[in-house]
Design a protein around this motif. Structure first.
Motif: not given
Length: 89
Positions: A1-22
């Protein structure tokens, strides 16, 4: 079964994204259920969310996968939608 996951970041959360990217990228590779994946971008090219196509047994498996994504565990997302998807092309 194919599922599209579409997630929107919280405003101002770029550093959280970068810190957890690896850890997130390793999770994508290790789980073996990701068909396609990449960040959603704003008009300036900045990362603002994620689009991931999962190939899983059912919606419960997609929910479990999404809950265990390092980005989700870090509290990056303001919203996450899981939508059954049918590949045509």
């Amino acid at each position: 079964m194919l599922i599209a996951l579409i997630a929107r970041d919280k405003p101002g959360a770029l550093q959280t994204r970068l810190d957890n990217r690896e850890a997130h990228l390793a999770y994508l590779k290790e789980t073996g259920v990701v068909s396609q994946a990449g960040p959603l971008l704003d008009e300036e090219g900045g990362m603002t969310g994620s689009l991931i196509v999962l190939d899983v047994a059912d919606m419960a498996a997609a929910r479990d996968w999404a809950a265990n994504d390092p980005y989700a565990k870090a509290g990056l997302f303001a919203s996450v939608d899981l939508i059954a998807w049918k590949k045509v092309i």
